[in-house]
Design a protein around this motif. Structure first.
Motif, short mmCIF file in Angstrom:
data_model
loop_
_atom_site.label_atom_id
_atom_site.label_comp_id
_atom_site.label_asym_id
_atom_site.label_seq_id
_atom_site.Cartn_x
_atom_site.Cartn_y
_atom_site.Cartn_z
N GLU A 294 -12.65 -27.54 -18.91
CA GLU A 294 -13.10 -27.32 -20.28
C GLU A 294 -14.62 -27.33 -20.34
O GLU A 294 -15.29 -27.77 -19.41
CB GLU A 294 -12.51 -28.38 -21.19
N PRO A 295 -15.19 -26.83 -21.45
CA PRO A 295 -16.65 -26.81 -21.56
C PRO A 295 -17.19 -28.21 -21.88
O PRO A 295 -16.59 -28.94 -22.67
CB PRO A 295 -16.89 -25.86 -22.74
N ALA A 296 -18.33 -28.53 -21.27
CA ALA A 296 -18.96 -29.83 -21.55
C ALA A 296 -19.35 -29.95 -23.02
O ALA A 296 -19.45 -31.06 -23.54
CB ALA A 296 -20.19 -29.99 -20.66
N ALA A 297 -19.52 -28.82 -23.69
CA ALA A 297 -19.94 -28.85 -25.09
C ALA A 297 -18.76 -29.04 -26.05
O ALA A 297 -18.96 -29.24 -27.25
CB ALA A 297 -20.69 -27.56 -25.43
N LEU A 301 -10.26 -32.83 -23.57
CA LEU A 301 -9.46 -33.73 -22.73
C LEU A 301 -10.32 -34.87 -22.18
O LEU A 301 -9.88 -36.02 -22.16
CB LEU A 301 -8.83 -32.96 -21.56
N THR A 302 -11.53 -34.53 -21.72
CA THR A 302 -12.32 -35.53 -20.99
C THR A 302 -13.04 -36.51 -21.92
O THR A 302 -13.39 -37.59 -21.49
CB THR A 302 -13.34 -34.85 -20.06
N HIS A 323 -5.09 -34.54 -27.57
CA HIS A 323 -6.47 -34.93 -27.30
C HIS A 323 -7.35 -34.12 -28.24
O HIS A 323 -7.30 -32.89 -28.25
CB HIS A 323 -6.83 -34.67 -25.84
N THR A 324 -8.13 -34.86 -29.04
CA THR A 324 -8.88 -34.18 -30.10
C THR A 324 -10.27 -34.78 -30.25
O THR A 324 -10.48 -35.97 -29.98
CB THR A 324 -8.12 -34.26 -31.44
N MET A 344 -6.49 -30.06 -28.17
CA MET A 344 -5.81 -29.47 -27.02
C MET A 344 -4.32 -29.39 -27.35
O MET A 344 -3.80 -30.27 -28.05
CB MET A 344 -6.04 -30.36 -25.79
N GLY A 345 -3.65 -28.35 -26.89
CA GLY A 345 -2.22 -28.22 -27.15
C GLY A 345 -1.47 -29.50 -26.80
O GLY A 345 -1.79 -30.18 -25.81
#
Lengths: 454, 454
Positions: A294-297, A301-302, A323-324, A344-345
């Motif tokens: 995923e994008p750092a921006a 998830l992370t 995850h939101t 995220m789904g």
């Protein structure tokens, strides 16, 4: 080991069924809740938005769901999509790893999105629906539903995020070529849109806002249904055709992936490639690494919270546990519009929570560097979203080199970048910089999550 | 009769040889003449511009010329290109005709041009060349040579016609992604360019001018060779891979084309599909109709003169006998930049003069109408050039309907229109009008043809 470059299946080998990971999860998914009552919803609650066949797929726990013949018939226009060995990239990296990519950019709209647009349009047509409403960020989904609508005689209205509408006139022209109507969002056509414009007449829009507009249109008019291009379970289901084909193609290649990679916005192209392999593992097969990039921006998830949240800014959608970053989170304006969603789904989130998959985030400059490197080796210019998967595959191949391991890596090249060349221009001109989200704004957005007992 | 949609060959079935129509012409082609002496030139006269292997192909009368393995190896990235049955279009037209298209847009650069860019770059690399100079109009050729250069470590400089350079920044970005350097033509980098700019600093440029610039660079610097994307015999040769594949694919389809169609600017995509079939006919096989489709605004075959002419405006190239509107002819600014050349390739011209092929011209509005109709049926948005072939295929299918004939039609869909969406925007906005060339200017241009005894 075969030394072919492309592994191409005959159209008779298009999978006859989608794979449903909900049949094999070791623990069932959390319930979807009503936005008002916070009680679990049933199929009938979704009827204003979707035809019943899609709702039943949304809640199904059947392992395989048959792909209707008329849908497979459309897929024959471009599927099976090729699995390609990136031999020149391997050579450039001087890695013992083998790198393959599943190329979904061969579809008419140029990405994996028609894999779900076509069945969604078909099920709606079968239910007698003549009009569909949807949103689009980068434009991949809008053009895919426009294409699918043109095949089945369905009028499609696309709420295109204002900034994308203005910056990507060619993407809009593609939708119009397929006969769809594009509306810049926020618009004056909905209450949700008018409310935003009243506060900020120059609002650049967001995917969450555009979803609110598209959902409102469908909710108010029984003749109109809504279609979503990612996030939902039935979308993940439809995308599993990617992984089902890939499994057969690796058999042809007499090889087997150790690492499976996809970029993840709402999660559908990642799920499409990974879930069939994950299902094999959950049913006793060998284990593999699955990496969602995923994008750092917009690091859902992370850095996001696993919590119940709305899918849109106006809070018209049901509540899903995912995850939101919070539905009010506004990511900075980086160049992968398809990865700018706050959530995220739910299926991908559930898999992550269960420790079945990994997640990783990247800044955009490194992704575009990887995209250019890939284009110069393999000819295909990746979509900005897909460059995240390319970056990860290159990094994994370099890790293999450092560790002296001949692993097999596969990633989903979810689309080409022909409609995103402005991002490449900015990259070459040095205008494309790494962007961080605002930590304070994220904290505030997360603090605003609906309060629901886990 | 098979009811497949796509006829896809395995990469092992990529043809091993190109077909050379010069082996089967019932009458040999006219000589190529020196621009100064008007005497026939020999291979050595072309050495400043091309490596000897390509020069020998230019003058060869061998029927089959082997495709080098490293070139076939690159082709495996996307070839064999699919032959696709346009069943939805057939149904829409309610025609008894069967319509097939050979889809060359699957190449990394999105058109048939890499079929010759890759061997040209490879032969140059084998000759020790590290730098190539070329021109591009619509951008299809420039991006294809840029792609081929990136694979073989050759620096590519592309003189892009000014109006295209300004109007198609995404096409330029594609070339730069592949590592090429783009220069707007006319430029200050050559005498030819400076001479034009001295007269008209705002010159929009033309393909003929850009050729002059690219040729000048190569002629003056022994380290630089020149590459041309159409017109020349060796380019037609390389493109025959299209027809060679198509012949095999129709065997798979258990069908056989009665009408073979291609759009024609310099003639290479038309030749690529048609020449292998024409060769079969000249060697005693069945006869077919071959239709070259050109724009009404630049009607080289249908309104030009069969005469010796230069390939460029500065008259640096050898003289070739071809159907030409005169090298000073300036077509109006219609939307198929790849079809705006004043001359037709000598092999196509020779075939036309011998009565072996037909020619037809179309105005652009009808072509875009056909392009949109095609996109809504078959999903692929054709390049503006390719819409000419689509228009002709539809007209032939409608003729079959009127005559009650179940003929088989095949056309070359030479490229997609992803980098040409501004033309579609103009079409939808009603700004795209039919354009006629200036009859007086044509007469003047033809009057200026070099005076050479036929």
């Amino acid at each position: 080991m075969s030394d072919q470059v492309k592994y191409v299946l005959d159209e008779a080998q298009i999978p006859k069924a989608w794979y449903n990971l909900n049949a094999d999860f070791p623990k069932p998914m959390p319930a979807v809740l009503h936005p008002g009552t916070h009680q679990p919803i049933g199929p009938s609650d979704l009827e204003p938005l979707f035809p019943m066949d899609l709702i039943l797929q949304e809640v199904s726990t059947e392992r395989y769901i048959e792909i209707p013949e008329p849908v497979r018939d459309v897929f024959r226009m471009w599927r099976p999509a090729p699995l390609i060995r990136a031999r020149r990239l391997e050579k450039l990296l001087d890695t013992p790893a083998k790198i393959y990519f599943k190329y979904e950019g061969v579809s008419p709209a140029g990405s994996h999105k028609p894999n779900t647009a076509v069945p969604q349009a078909w099920y709606n047509k079968e239910a007698g629906i003549k009009r569909l409403s949807t949103e689009t960020g980068a434009g991949q989904w809008g053009s895919s539903l426009a294409f699918a609508g043109s095949l089945f005689g369905i009028d499609v209205t696309v709420f295109q995020v204002r900034v994308s509408y203005d910056q990507k006139p060619y993407r809009r022209a593609l939708m119009e070529t397929y006969g769809a109507r594009c509306v810049a969002s926020p618009s004056n056509e909905t209450e949700a849109g008018r409310a935003v414009l009243a506060k900020d007449p120059n609002s650049p829009g967001s995917l969450g806002m555009a979803i609110s507009e598209a959902v409102e249109i469908a909710a108010k008019d029984p003749a109109v249904k809504y279609a979503l291009g990612s996030v939902l379970n039935h979308v993940m289901l439809h995308q599993t055709i990617i992984g089902e084909e890939t499994i057969r193609q690796f058999e042809l290649a007499n090889d087997d992936p150790d690492v499976v990679i996809g970029c993840a916005g709402g999660g559908s192209n990642f799920a499409g490639l990974c879930f069939p392999y994950l299902g094999l593992q959950l049913r006793g097969g060998r284990s593999r690494r699955f990496i969602a990039v995923e994008p750092a921006a917009c690091p859902t998830l992370t850095r996001g919270k696993y919590a119940y949240d709305f899918g849109d800014t106006a809070h018209l959608t049901p509540l899903m546990k995912m995850h939101t970053l919070g539905s009010t989170f506004m990511p900075p304006g980086f160049h992968a519009g398809g990865l700018r969603y706050h959530g995220m789904g739910a299926m991908v989130s559930h898999a992550y929570e269960l420790g079945l998959i990994e997640a990783r985030s990247y800044q955009q400059r490194g992704c575009f560097e990887a995209g250019v490197q890939f284009a110069r080796c393999e000819g295909i210019v990746p979509a900005p979203e897909s460059t995240h998967a390319v970056r990860c595959a290159i990094d994994e191949a370099l890790r293999c080199k450092a560790e002296g391991k001949a692993e097999t890596i596969v990633f989903n090249l979810s689309g080409h970048g022909h409609f995103d060349m402005q991002a490449y221009i900015n990259f070459f001109e040095g205008k494309l910089v790494d962007l961080d989200y605002d930590e304070a704004a994220l904290a505030q957005s997360l603090a605003g999550l609906p309060s629901i007992a886990a």
